[in-house]
Design a protein around this motif. Structure first.
Motif, PDB file in Angstrom:
ATOM      1  N   ASN B   2       3.926  41.759  -0.478  1.00  0.00           N
ATOM      2  CA  ASN B   2       2.589  41.278  -0.168  1.00  0.00           C
ATOM      3  C   ASN B   2       2.064  40.262  -1.164  1.00  0.00           C
ATOM      4  O   ASN B   2       0.917  39.853  -1.065  1.00  0.00           O
ATOM      5  N   SER B   3       2.914  39.878  -2.102  1.00  0.00           N
ATOM      6  CA  SER B   3       2.410  38.942  -3.097  1.00  0.00           C
ATOM      7  C   SER B   3       2.218  37.568  -2.453  1.00  0.00           C
ATOM      8  O   SER B   3       2.963  37.199  -1.546  1.00  0.00           O
ATOM      9  N   PRO B   4       1.208  36.839  -2.900  1.00  0.00           N
ATOM     10  CA  PRO B   4       0.859  35.561  -2.256  1.00  0.00           C
ATOM     11  C   PRO B   4       2.028  34.586  -2.101  1.00  0.00           C
ATOM     12  O   PRO B   4       2.166  34.002  -1.039  1.00  0.00           O
ATOM     13  N   PRO B   5       2.848  34.363  -3.140  1.00  0.00           N
ATOM     14  CA  PRO B   5       3.911  33.377  -2.924  1.00  0.00           C
ATOM     15  C   PRO B   5       4.858  33.766  -1.790  1.00  0.00           C
ATOM     16  O   PRO B   5       5.233  32.923  -0.985  1.00  0.00           O
ATOM     17  N   ILE B   6       5.193  35.047  -1.719  1.00  0.00           N
ATOM     18  CA  ILE B   6       6.109  35.474  -0.659  1.00  0.00           C
ATOM     19  C   ILE B   6       5.443  35.298   0.698  1.00  0.00           C
ATOM     20  O   ILE B   6       6.060  34.830   1.650  1.00  0.00           O
ATOM     21  N   GLU B   7       4.166  35.631   0.760  1.00  0.00           N
ATOM     22  CA  GLU B   7       3.440  35.447   2.013  1.00  0.00           C
ATOM     23  C   GLU B   7       3.437  33.984   2.419  1.00  0.00           C
ATOM     24  O   GLU B   7       3.652  33.643   3.577  1.00  0.00           O
ATOM     25  N   TRP B   8       3.230  33.136   1.415  1.00  0.00           N
ATOM     26  CA  TRP B   8       3.197  31.698   1.694  1.00  0.00           C
ATOM     27  C   TRP B   8       4.553  31.249   2.250  1.00  0.00           C
ATOM     28  O   TRP B   8       4.632  30.531   3.246  1.00  0.00           O
TER      29      TRP B   8
END
Lengths: 338, 305
Positions: B2-8
């Protein structure tokens, strides 16, 4: 052919996702302009939520026009990815096809009927004990040009398996309906095959087709009609599908115009009863011997709750497919209405 | 996860794949049987209604299946939300389902922009008179709000069964065939708009019931203004149609049974199906073209002889 014209040519230059940012984030303009349509008044919570969302949306003042070079590069890039995905996917499909071919071969070796009804009975016995066993099986077969003998042989083989498994009804769907012209030939071939399975004391069989009321039941002794028949084979074609419903509609219109019925008398039960009489009832299990599930015009009214089975990547009729279909049928829990 | 970079990254990947999918043939009309909500609920010890709720949620989530469909170029999506047979379920469950439907449709009314974004016109197919009054009001409002959108269609089959649909079509045709041909007074037809003119020709044609064809019935189905169904997806591994779009799907529609439950069905299940469909479609088009060429070749050769 409709399939050729069905697809619009992709025109990504004009409609690709990013062309107009106003289209992407309509929330902002929608909120600023007074709403022409009638909407429910927004509650404070909704407004608060929208404020939160709006602060995160990108700016809509970006000019909607993009540089054509950039757009072209994007197009090339997407095209490249598209080809890449397809290449990888085709490799995957080939591998899967190989794997499934091996699995099918192994199954075919493990389960072979050796033209012995006892073996087939042994195969289906555990399924019957489990309690779920189809009484009416339907198969979809393909007619390849000038290979009528193969088609009738396939019908006869499947009929033998059904007779051995004590399945009462077998309906054979073939799109063009050529089988309907060869009812007596088919009957003879099926009888021959049954003899090679069961010996002299073979089960009785009746072959017929809806509409064409010719019952070729030469092997039923004497008075025929009342005596119990072990297997009933029915030939269906495309005209038993939509066309039968169209014909029924015409009949109903005729009756309505003559004042025999009113439009409100047309009910699901009436149509069901008519189609059951004129075509057939609902099969319990539909076996496709094709690699993918397309129904090719199979009667639509009757497949409502039919279990549809096919083996991925399988091409052609085989005993192992038949058996796997029965296995799959026994496993599923039957729930009416999802 | 759920970390932002992975989501991005996953977001970018999704966009990329969707845009790539657009480059090939895409089904024009996709049907979904949203099956497996109850089982998902049971498996995860959620109350049944809540499970259904998550199914609807999955549907409402703009980033999900439907958005993927529209983004990749699908024109019409039909989903099986509620079967007439479902009324046989326990009353509290039916009521809960109705409440959820009402709530979700209300949400659509308030955030109609979500559907506006793709230009989606909402339609509800089925036997609406079986539905409670208050729910029907919300439905009407939702339809009204999206009626001007014309890019694509979202058909929600609400209390629907296909047999009911076919019966309705047959009944309306029978009804038309018995109505006496009153309108064709010439002065009236001159001033009439195109829509009334077309309905009149339909009327005039139907008094002669021999002219009824498959096409007539197709035009009387609920889905008459959607393109032909190209792809039907059923989740949760049940290999049955369960009275869904029988008339529409029994010809050349590709039917796909997916093993995962509806709440788990996501873009990574969906894109392979689209790709598979595209590959098959390309092959089909190719054989059709070859056939046509062959026929043309024959046609040319015959006059030479």
């Amino acid at each position: 052919m409709p399939s050729a014209t069905k697809h619009r040519p992709p025109s990504p230059l004009s409609t690709s996702g990013r062309t107009s940012s106003a289209q992407l984030h309509p929330l902002k303009p929608a909120l600023r302009k007074p709403q022409p349509r009638k909407r429910q008044p927004k509650s404070p919570e909704v407004l608060e939520r929208e404020r939160l969302v709006l602060s995160r949306l990108p700016d809509t003042t970006v000019p909607p026009k993009r540089k054509p070079v950039r757009q072209f590069l994007r197009l090339v890039w997407h095209r490249f990815i598209y080809l890449l995905i397809h290449a990888v996917f085709i490799i995957y499909l080939k591998l899967r096809w190989g794997y499934n071919a091996i699995v099918s071969k192994v199954f075919a070796l493990l389960y072979y009927h050796h033209r012995t009804p006892e073996l087939i009975q042994k195969d289906v016995q555990p399924l019957k004990e489990k309690g779920k066993f189809p009484g009416h099986i339907s198969v979809v077969l393909d007619y390849e040009r000038d290979d009528l003998d193969k088609l009738i042989d396939e019908v006869a083989e499947i009929a033998c398996w059904c007779a051995a498994a004590e399945i009462k009804t077998l309906s054979v769907y073939e799109r063009t309906g050529i089988l309907k012209n060869y009812i007596s030939t088919s009957h003879r071939t099926i009888a021959d095959h049954l003899r090679s399975y069961f010996g002299r004391d073979r089960p009785t069989v009746r072959v017929h087709a809806p509409h064409s009321r010719s019952f070729a039941n030469g092997d039923i002794p004497g008075d025929g009609q009342d005596s119990e028949i072990d297997l009933e084979v029915m030939f269906l074609s495309e005209e038993d599908g939509r066309e039968s419903i169209v014909d029924l509609t015409k009949t109903l219109c005729d009756m309505a115009q003559r004042g025999k019925i009113g439009a409100e008398d047309v009910s699901t039960e009436l149509i069901d009863a008519e189609l059951k009489d004129n075509v057939m009832g609902e099969p319990d299990l539909l076996i496709l011997f094709s690699p993918n599930v397309t129904l090719k015009g199979y009667p639509p009214w009757q497949i409502r709750l039919t279990e549809i089975f096919n083996v991925t990547d399988n091409e052609g009729v085989g005993y192992q497919v038949f058996l796997r279909a029965l296995h799959s049928f026994a496993k599923t829990e039957f729930k009416f209405g999802r | 996860m759920n970390s932002p970079p992975i989501e991005w990254v996953t977001y970018q990947l999704k966009e990329l794949f969707i845009n790539a999918t657009r480059q090939g043939p895409v089904p024009r009309h996709v049907g979904f049987v949203m099956d497996g909500n109850r089982r998902f609920a049971k498996k995860n010890h959620i109350e049944t209604a809540e499970g259904h709720n998550m199914g609807f949620d999955a549907l409402a989530k703009a980033g999900f299946t439907i958005a993927v469909c529209y983004k990749s170029g699908v024109e019409a999506v039909t989903v099986y939300a509620f079967s007439i047979e479902n009324f046989k379920r326990p009353l509290h469950e039916v009521n809960a389902l109705m409440e959820i439907a009402k709530f979700k449709l209300n949400q659509i009314c308030q955030h109609g922009d979500l559907l506006d974004r793709f230009g989606v016109k909402l339609r509800v197919l089925g036997q609406l008179d079986l539905v409670r009054e208050d729910v029907r009001e919300v439905i009407d409002e939702a339809i009204d709000i999206t009626k001007d959108n014309n890019k694509c269609v979202l058909n929600i089959c609400f209390p629907y069964t296909s047999r009911n649909e076919i019966t309705t079509a047959v009944r309306s045709i029978v009804n038309l065939s018995t109505t006496p041909n009153c309108p064709p007074s010439p002065s009236f037809s001159d001033s009439s708009t195109t829509s009334t003119a077309s309905s009149k020709t339909a009327l005039a044609g139907l008094s002669d019931f021999e002219s009824i064809t498959e096409q007539t019935l197709t035009e009387h189905m609920f889905t008459s203004d959607s393109p032909p169904l190209d792809l039907l997806i059923r989740t949760s591994g049940v290999r049955r149609l369960s009275d869904f779009l029988l008339w529409q799907c029994h010809q050349d529609t590709e039917i796909v049974f997916v093993d995962c439950l509806w709440p788990q069905f996501d873009i990574w299940h969906f894109l392979p199906i689209l790709t598979d469909w595209a590959i098959k479609q390309k092959k089909k088009d190719k054989t059709a073209a070859a056939m046509r060429r062959q026929e043309e070749g024959l046609g040319q050769r015959i006059p030479v002889r």
